[in-house]
Design a protein around this motif. Structure first.
Motif, PDB file in Angstrom:
ATOM      1  N   TYR A  66       2.165   1.108  -4.216  1.00  0.00           N
ATOM      2  CA  TYR A  66       1.089   1.930  -4.759  1.00  0.00           C
ATOM      3  C   TYR A  66       1.261   3.383  -4.357  1.00  0.00           C
ATOM      4  CZ  TYR A  66      -1.838  -1.604  -6.861  1.00  0.00           C
ATOM      5  OH  TYR A  66      -2.332  -2.554  -7.699  1.00  0.00           O
ATOM      6  N   GLY A  67       1.643   3.607  -3.111  1.00  0.00           N
ATOM      7  CA  GLY A  67       1.751   4.997  -2.658  1.00  0.00           C
ATOM      8  C   GLY A  67       0.398   5.510  -2.203  1.00  0.00           C
ATOM      9  N   ILE A  68       0.431   6.385  -1.214  1.00  0.00           N
ATOM     10  CA  ILE A  68      -0.805   6.841  -0.572  1.00  0.00           C
ATOM     11  C   ILE A  68      -1.665   7.629  -1.553  1.00  0.00           C
ATOM     12  CG2 ILE A  68      -1.727   8.205   1.318  1.00  0.00           C
ATOM     13  CD1 ILE A  68       0.641   7.496   2.920  1.00  0.00           C
ATOM     14  N   ASP A  69      -1.024   8.424  -2.399  1.00  0.00           N
ATOM     15  CA  ASP A  69      -1.819   9.233  -3.327  1.00  0.00           C
ATOM     16  C   ASP A  69      -2.588   8.356  -4.302  1.00  0.00           C
ATOM     17  OD1 ASP A  69       1.009  11.371  -3.389  1.00  0.00           O
ATOM     18  OD2 ASP A  69      -0.841  11.567  -2.213  1.00  0.00           O
ATOM     19  N   LEU A  70      -1.912   7.352  -4.837  1.00  0.00           N
ATOM     20  CA  LEU A  70      -2.583   6.477  -5.805  1.00  0.00           C
ATOM     21  C   LEU A  70      -3.728   5.717  -5.143  1.00  0.00           C
ATOM     22  CD1 LEU A  70      -2.552   5.440  -8.669  1.00  0.00           C
ATOM     23  CD2 LEU A  70      -1.087   3.594  -7.940  1.00  0.00           C
ATOM     24  N   LEU A 105      -5.051   5.309   5.445  1.00  0.00           N
ATOM     25  CA  LEU A 105      -4.185   6.191   4.664  1.00  0.00           C
ATOM     26  C   LEU A 105      -3.887   7.516   5.370  1.00  0.00           C
ATOM     27  CD1 LEU A 105      -5.747   5.643   1.147  1.00  0.00           C
ATOM     28  CD2 LEU A 105      -3.691   4.602   2.049  1.00  0.00           C
ATOM     29  N   SER A 106      -4.045   7.529   6.703  1.00  0.00           N
ATOM     30  CA  SER A 106      -3.694   8.756   7.426  1.00  0.00           C
ATOM     31  C   SER A 106      -2.445   8.485   8.243  1.00  0.00           C
ATOM     32  CB  SER A 106      -4.843   9.169   8.327  1.00  0.00           C
ATOM     33  OG  SER A 106      -5.100   8.139   9.255  1.00  0.00           O
ATOM     34  N   PRO A 107      -1.647   9.507   8.506  1.00  0.00           N
ATOM     35  CA  PRO A 107      -0.377   9.276   9.214  1.00  0.00           C
ATOM     36  C   PRO A 107      -0.552   8.580  10.545  1.00  0.00           C
ATOM     37  CG  PRO A 107      -0.438  11.489   8.331  1.00  0.00           C
ATOM     38  CD  PRO A 107      -1.779  10.901   8.076  1.00  0.00           C
ATOM     39  N   MET A 108      -1.530   9.000  11.337  1.00  0.00           N
ATOM     40  CA  MET A 108      -1.737   8.359  12.637  1.00  0.00           C
ATOM     41  C   MET A 108      -2.108   6.903  12.454  1.00  0.00           C
ATOM     42  SD  MET A 108      -1.410  10.092  15.390  1.00  0.00           S
ATOM     43  CE  MET A 108      -0.985  11.760  15.781  1.00  0.00           C
ATOM     44  N   GLY A 109      -2.950   6.676  11.467  1.00  0.00           N
ATOM     45  CA  GLY A 109      -3.398   5.306  11.239  1.00  0.00           C
ATOM     46  C   GLY A 109      -2.244   4.395  10.863  1.00  0.00           C
ATOM     47  N   ILE A 110      -1.405   4.900   9.951  1.00  0.00           N
ATOM     48  CA  ILE A 110      -0.277   4.072   9.517  1.00  0.00           C
ATOM     49  C   ILE A 110       0.696   3.856  10.671  1.00  0.00           C
ATOM     50  CG2 ILE A 110       1.589   3.871   7.876  1.00  0.00           C
ATOM     51  CD1 ILE A 110       0.003   5.478   5.946  1.00  0.00           C
ATOM     52  N   THR A 111       0.889   4.926  11.483  1.00  0.00           N
ATOM     53  CA  THR A 111       1.756   4.753  12.652  1.00  0.00           C
ATOM     54  C   THR A 111       1.189   3.682  13.565  1.00  0.00           C
ATOM     55  OG1 THR A 111       2.098   7.122  12.530  1.00  0.00           O
ATOM     56  CG2 THR A 111       2.978   5.997  14.445  1.00  0.00           C
ATOM     57  N   GLY A 112      -0.119   3.762  13.803  1.00  0.00           N
ATOM     58  CA  GLY A 112      -0.756   2.772  14.661  1.00  0.00           C
ATOM     59  C   GLY A 112      -0.549   1.363  14.120  1.00  0.00           C
ATOM     60  N   VAL A 160       0.829  -1.205   0.000  1.00  0.00           N
ATOM     61  CA  VAL A 160       0.000   0.000   0.000  1.00  0.00           C
ATOM     62  C   VAL A 160       0.859   1.249   0.000  1.00  0.00           C
ATOM     63  CG1 VAL A 160      -1.563   1.351   1.432  1.00  0.00           C
ATOM     64  CG2 VAL A 160      -2.004  -1.056   1.049  1.00  0.00           C
ATOM     65  N   CYS A 161       1.878   1.281   0.872  1.00  0.00           N
ATOM     66  CA  CYS A 161       2.625   2.528   1.036  1.00  0.00           C
ATOM     67  C   CYS A 161       3.761   2.668   0.045  1.00  0.00           C
ATOM     68  CB  CYS A 161       3.208   2.602   2.446  1.00  0.00           C
ATOM     69  SG  CYS A 161       1.953   2.594   3.696  1.00  0.00           S
ATOM     70  N   TYR A 162       4.403   1.562  -0.306  1.00  0.00           N
ATOM     71  CA  TYR A 162       5.651   1.696  -1.054  1.00  0.00           C
ATOM     72  C   TYR A 162       5.542   1.266  -2.497  1.00  0.00           C
ATOM     73  CZ  TYR A 162       7.756   2.345   3.519  1.00  0.00           C
ATOM     74  OH  TYR A 162       8.068   2.808   4.757  1.00  0.00           O
ATOM     75  N   LEU A 173      -7.066   7.559  16.638  1.00  0.00           N
ATOM     76  CA  LEU A 173      -6.747   8.890  16.121  1.00  0.00           C
ATOM     77  C   LEU A 173      -6.678   8.869  14.616  1.00  0.00           C
ATOM     78  CD1 LEU A 173      -4.045  10.249  18.575  1.00  0.00           C
ATOM     79  CD2 LEU A 173      -6.405  10.978  18.321  1.00  0.00           C
ATOM     80  N   GLY A 174      -6.192   7.739  14.092  1.00  0.00           N
ATOM     81  CA  GLY A 174      -6.084   7.620  12.641  1.00  0.00           C
ATOM     82  C   GLY A 174      -7.437   7.696  11.955  1.00  0.00           C
ATOM     83  N   THR A 175      -8.432   7.039  12.553  1.00  0.00           N
ATOM     84  CA  THR A 175      -9.759   7.104  11.940  1.00  0.00           C
ATOM     85  C   THR A 175     -10.286   8.531  11.971  1.00  0.00           C
ATOM     86  OG1 THR A 175     -10.816   6.584  14.030  1.00  0.00           O
ATOM     87  CG2 THR A 175     -10.390   4.749  12.529  1.00  0.00           C
ATOM     88  N   LEU A 176     -10.002   9.248  13.073  1.00  0.00           N
ATOM     89  CA  LEU A 176     -10.482  10.630  13.141  1.00  0.00           C
ATOM     90  C   LEU A 176      -9.793  11.471  12.082  1.00  0.00           C
ATOM     91  CD1 LEU A 176     -10.649  11.108  16.990  1.00  0.00           C
ATOM     92  CD2 LEU A 176     -12.544  10.993  15.386  1.00  0.00           C
ATOM     93  N   GLN A 177      -8.480  11.222  11.945  1.00  0.00           N
ATOM     94  CA  GLN A 177      -7.723  11.994  10.968  1.00  0.00           C
ATOM     95  C   GLN A 177      -8.225  11.744   9.551  1.00  0.00           C
ATOM     96  OE1 GLN A 177      -3.551  11.231  10.708  1.00  0.00           O
ATOM     97  NE2 GLN A 177      -3.044  13.184  11.638  1.00  0.00           N
ATOM     98  N   ALA A 178      -8.613  10.489   9.307  1.00  0.00           N
ATOM     99  CA  ALA A 178      -9.084  10.185   7.962  1.00  0.00           C
ATOM    100  C   ALA A 178     -10.527  10.576   7.766  1.00  0.00           C
ATOM    101  CB  ALA A 178      -8.912   8.688   7.692  1.00  0.00           C
TER     102      ALA A 178
END
Lengths: 501, 509, 127
Positions: free
Chosen positions: A270-274, A327-334, A266-268, A406-411
């Motif tokens: 496809y990339g988050i934008d795609l 696809l949000s920073p907090m979510g991915i960190t989590g 997903v991250c590397y 937090l990730g869900t909130l961010q997204a």
């Protein structure tokens, strides 16, 4: 600017389990020497991997390639923050599980121990190889090595059930391997490379949307090791394996390799934008949410302790998938920190299940009345692990669920927040009865004694020590300390490179 | 020294022939000597072939005119990179089987060792002859020499092996006759039998019906010989009853040399331009795809271990022919042209050779033919079974073994040719391979022998095969992995690229 | 009628070859007796040999023996190369027949019959 450092350390880290496997094969007549190789290799490997942490935290990646397979594909390693998280988890837990295995195998006088230790080392070889690999092709090679080397471990007991479990395991994972190979080859022909890159190597410019979406499905099918529904049933069936196998491989190495692969994809790739563009994030998140809830519901219905833990694993893995799908920073960190934290907590639970089996021969929860009073340390550790699963403080599980929330909130997807909360509630529903039965249930006259009438006592030292360590660490994770900080910093570093907050 | 190596192609064929006769003579007096004569001869041939390969890679093709007569009047032997490569493979496998067969034949056919080795040398003669010759009629003669020795060797165990050998004889002769007819057609329009000469004379005649008919006859005739679906029916019977080292040679080399003959005809005699005129190679690809699937499916239904391996060979010939069929469409380095096909020739020889030698070991030690009887062998013959496992996972396609590399290259070639169906066929066949090989591995290791409750390590019941049989088996198995890494690292690819350059199949970057 | 003459009569060698080939092929496939199969194989091979040899015919040619007198008179020679090739091919065919016959003898010793169906039956019983 990401600096690149050339180093042999990844190769040394990989060489430890590989050499250990060979030495173990030759030391089959001397059990103590054989076990010694395992312990030595695991400690040296962890030291090697941990030594790479300061370098990575400075912002450099360690690269080391051996040869070129095709133009654009080089076989070798590229160590970055995310890969290091997985590598640290696997290598550290290998040390603990090896100590535990010694106690377990000797207490039960198991057969074919050489094969067991040798395949274990090869499996770790595969897992750490996956963690450190720099592109899809290298990862695929280690992926298949992991599949092949874990088969003898799953079918270890050699009973008809074990053979059936082994066959099912291979059937699922080999089919997945074929899909993965197809996906890797397709990626190469579309993008001309398979290296992991922070922005992803695919884009709408090089392929039509429909092709990219089909490719995503192929990748997802290739990562069946992540045990998402409906391709999850190999995991509960594989619980016929000896407990240390279930502990490391199916709670940490094999399934984590699967989710690791999904996050990498997903991250590397496809990339988050795609992912945003194609709308695949929502699809993946829905799959994860479905798995989370349904697996928890299945878990409630299981009486066999290990099967219940298996369904719990399936549910917890989907947390990681959900985190990355947001696809949000907090979510991915989590998601990234849930990999080690869940690993420690799940291993505690499995190791406890194993020690219960060794001392009392009991596998079903309904028979375990009062066992907490006979084996206090084991059940205390179990309680800690269970609390972590539910996401209750003061365990590491709470931290990762906090980030995920937090990730869900961010997204902006509040529905997934609800899913996380419901799932945590369900976790409590199926973990609480175990603890209650163990500590507070009345033990009938016979339940506290083995068939021969011996009283059940605490498990052997070799087994109790590792599980206490993992339980303690699970608690320690929730407080600031160098180890937790390392993991958190690595995750933050990985996410910041990806372009998040 | 330069002139000495020019004679090596002929020498390789000649010393084999001489040693066949000397085995007969020497064996008349002392029955112990034939194996040693044979092994020494094949070893000498193998060393010579490596020297030839080295010479061809550095200095260029070797031309030898038999009797000093210039072509097109005389018979010419031409060794270029393609020949030299196949020669090395075949002599390596021949050497391995010769070493292995010493003990095995003493056990299986004690009264016939002399004749066995004489015929074996004739077989090697035929194989080498097919590989080095530059004249198509000479190729026919050597194919027949090879086939006749094979017929006799396959039937050497007696009883039902005779029937299998007879079937092979009839079918093989039909195939050879079609080949002869093809030669006749070509001769009638061009008047020449020399391959190089034909490649000059044929281009203006590509539209001629005789030439096209000749090509079809060649394909059909060689398809019988190389057990290409649907003309493969003689192979399972021949394998099931032949001595195991002959099975290894049969699947590993004999059918592959016929594939080489096809490649030589298609690319040296009829050049690439002819092949692109008609959609022959497209049809070939599809038939090969069917061969792969049918071979794998039929293998799953077999109870006899060697029959199962025979159907697996049918599938693998499908791989090679698929790769040949794609060779004109795949142009990107490094999977361009004939590279995947030639790579799989070597890889299949290694893997199948190892598998058949292991099957022979089972028969040698315990007379075990069926898969169900192999219970618990993993403990009694650990090294042999380990070799089987390595070769089997190589056939399935687990990295970094040779089987994986072949499949990877063929997948990339099909992707480039935009024929996605073949990618799917290859992946499905990997899964099918998994099914039937895993049955055997499971039975060997996991199922307990009757009467054994808890499988305790009964080390005292270890009963391994003798060293002279074990070393070839383990050598081939380890090469499966080592060559895989070598192929992946791209170390040996340049050899194959020269073949591509020679035939004009590569896009020069 | 003209077409008939042109296609069939003029090219009679090819037609004979084809008919013989088909007869031999049929015998190999349809006959149960092993000896008959070998006879069929021989007929098949002979047909191919006849085809080859007939390729070498030169109108009005004589045997290819070089004699200064005949060369100076401008005699035409039949092409000897196909004859040589066919000699080689005959040798191969004879060897094949020899191997086949020896196999049949062995099978007769073993099973007591040379009918293919019976041999298959007996082998199932014998193993």
């Amino acid at each position: 600017m990401i600096e690149i450092e050339e180093s042999l350390r990844p190769w040394l880290a990989i060489a430890c389990p590989a050499l250990a496997a060979i030495f173990i094969l030759f030391s089959s007549k001397l059990p103590n020497l054989r076990e010694g190789w395992t312990l030595l290799a695991s400690i040296v490997q962890f030291w090697m991997i941990y030594s790479m942490v300061p370098v990575i935290l400075k912002g450099t990646t360690i690269e080391s390639y051996l040869f070129t397979v095709f133009p654009g594909i080089q076989f070798g390693f590229k160590v970055d923050a995310f890969g290091l998280i997985f590598a640290i988890t696997s290598s550290f837990l290998w040390i603990l599980v090896s100590i535990y295995s010694i106690g377990y195998m000797r207490a039960l006088r198991e057969h074919a121990q050489t094969r067991y230790y040798c395949c274990f080392a090869l499996a770790i070889f595969g897992a750490v190889g996956i963690a450190l690999s720099g592109n899809l092709v290298t990862m695929f090679i280690f992926y298949e090595i992991l599949t092949v080397s874990t088969y003898p471990l799953v079918a270890h007991e050699q009973t008809p059930e074990a053979l059936f479990a082994g066959r099912k395991y291979l059937a699922y994972l080999f089919t997945a391997g074929c899909f993965l190979l197809g996906a890797v080859v397709l990626t190469y022909s579309l993008a001309g490379t398979t290296d992991f890159d922070k922005g992803g190597i695919l884009s709408v410019a090089i392929a039509p949307r429909s092709v990219l979406m089909v490719l995503f499905v192929f990748f997802l099918l290739g990562f069946m090791k992540a045990a998402y529904m409906p391709f999850h049933s190999w995991l509960p069936t594989a619980m016929v394996a000896p407990t240390p196998v279930s502990a490391l491989l199916h709670a940490v190495a094999v399934v984590k390799a699967g989710v690791f692969g999904i996050v990498r994809m997903v991250c590397y790739i496809y990339g988050i934008d795609l992912m945003h563009e194609l709308g695949l994030g929502i699809m993946l998140a829905s799959l994860a949410a479905f798995t989370m809830i349904v697996a928890s519901l299945f878990a409630i219905a299981q009486d066999n302790l290990k099967r219940r833990l298996a369904y719990s694993t399936i549910s917890q893995l989907s947390y990681i998938i959900l985190g990355v799908a947001l696809l949000s920073p907090m979510g991915i960190t989590g998601a990234m920190i849930h990999i080690p934290f869940h690993g420690f907590m799940k291993i505690t639970l499995f190791l406890c299940a194993g020690s219960i089996l060794v001392t009392s021969g009991k596998e079903n929860i309904s028979e375990m009345g009062g066992i907490g009073r006979a084996m206090p340390i084991t059940m205390m550790a179990f309680t800690v692990g269970a609390l972590g699963m539910c996401g209750a403080p003061p365990t590491g599980g709470f931290i990762s669920k906090w980030f995920l929330g937090l990730g869900t909130l961010q997204a902006g997807n509040l529905i997934f927040l609800a899913v996380i909360l419901i799932s945590s509630l369900l976790d409590i529903v199926y973990f609480f009865p175990i603890i209650y039965t163990a500590f507070f249930a009345k033990s009938g006259g016979t339940t506290l004694r083995l068939n021969k009438g011996r009283k059940i006592k605490e498990a052997p030292l070799f087994m109790v020590v590792p599980l206490s360590i993992t339980a303690l660490l699970s608690i320690v994770f929730s407080f600031p300390n160098p180890f937790t900080d390392t993991i958190l910093n690595l995750a933050r570093m990985a996410v910041s490179i990806l372009g998040g907050g | 020294m330069q002139t000495a190596i020019q004679h090596f192609p002929v020498l390789i064929v000649a010393i084999s022939l001489v040693s066949a006769i000397s085995i007969l003579v020497a064996g008349w007096t002392n029955k112990k000597t034939p194996p040693f004569i044979s092994i020494t001869t094949v070893l000498a041939q193998f060393v010579a072939s490596i020297l030839i390969l080295n010479h061809v890679l550095t200095k260029g093709p070797i031309h030898y005119w038999l009797g000093g007569w210039k072509p097109p009047w005389g018979i010419e032997y031409v060794v270029d990179v393609l020949n030299a490569y196949v020669l090395v493979i075949l002599l390596f496998l021949g050497l391995t089987c010769a070493v292995y067969s010493k003990r095995s034949i003493e056990h299986e056919l004690p009264q016939k060792t002399v004749s066995f080795y004489a015929l074996y040398q004739l077989l090697i003669t035929g194989l080498c002859g097919v590989t080095v010759t530059g004249d198509i009629f000479n190729m026919y003669v050597f194919i027949e020499i090879m086939s006749l020795s094979a017929y006799a060797l396959i039937g050497s165990r007696g009883k039902i092996a005779l029937k299998a050998s007879f079937t092979y004889l009839v079918l093989g002769s039909i195939g050879a006759c079609f080949f002869l007819l093809g030669i006749g057609f070509l001769y009638s329009v061009t008047g020449s039998l020399n391959m190089h000469d034909l490649s000059i004379l044929l281009p203006p005649l590509y539209g001629n019906k005789m030439v096209r008919a000749a090509f079809v006859l060649f394909i059909v005739g060689l398809s019988v010989k190389m057990a290409f679906f649907p003309l493969h029916t003689w192979l399972p019977d021949a394998h099931a009853f032949a001595p195991s080292e002959i099975s290894a040679m049969l699947s590993g080399i004999i059918i592959e040399v016929c594939t080489y003959a096809f490649i030589r005809l298609a690319f040296s005699v009829f050049s690439v331009n002819f092949l692109t005129l008609l959609p022959i190679f497209d049809i070939l690809c599809w038939v090969a795809g069917i061969a792969i699937i049918m071979g794998s499916l039929l293998a799953m239904t077999q109870f006899n271990l060697k029959r199962m391996l025979a159907y697996s060979s049918v599938a693998n010939m499908g791989y090679i022919m698929l790769a040949v069929g794609l060779s004109t469409s795949a142009k990107n380095f490094p999977w361009c042209g004939l590279t995947p096909a030639l790579m799989h020739m070597l890889n299949h020889a290694l893997m199948k050779g190892c598998l058949f030698l292991v099957a022979g070991a089972f028969i040698y030690k315990a007379d075990l033919w069926n898969i169900a009887e192999l219970r618990g062998l993993g403990r009694r013959m650990p090294y042999t079974c380990a070799a089987f496992v390595i070769a089997a996972i190589s056939m399935i396609g687990v990295p970094p073994s040779v089987g994986f590399v072949s499949k990877l290259y063929i997948i990339f070639a099909s992707l480039e040719a935009k024929k996605f169906a073949f990618v799917a066929i290859l992946l499905v066949s990997s899964l099918l391979n998994l099914v039937y090989f895993w049955r055997v591995i499971e039975t060997m290791y996991m199922k307990r022998e009757e009467g054994e409750e808890h499988a305790h390590a009964s080390m005292n019941s270890r009963d391994e095969i003798p060293l002279s049989m074990l070393i070839p088996v383990l050598g081939l198995a380890s090469l499966c992995m080592v060559m895989g890494v070598l192929w992946l690292a791209g170390i040996t690819i340049p050899i194959l690229n020269k073949v591509n350059a020679m035939f004009g199949l590569m896009v020069v970057r | 009628m003209e077409w008939f003459i042109e296609e069939v009569f003029a090219k009679y060698n090819y037609w004979i070859s084809i008919i013989l080939m088909l007869i031999g092929f049929y015998a190999m496939i349809a006959k149960d007796n092993l000896i008959k199969k070998i006879i069929g194989l021989n007929i098949f091979q002979t047909a191919i040999f006849l085809f080859f040899i007939s390729l070498g015919v030169v109108k009005g040619g004589t045997a290819p023996i070089v004699d200064e007198e005949m060369v100076s008179k401008g005699y035409v020679y039949v092409n000897p190369l196909p004859h040589v090739l066919i000699l080689t091919a005959i040798v191969v065919a004879v060897s094949t027949t020899a191997v086949a016959l020896s196999l049949i003898i062995r099978m007769y010793e073993e099973y007591g019959t040379i009918q293919e169906e019976e041999i298959i039956e007996k082998s199932r019983v014998k193993g």
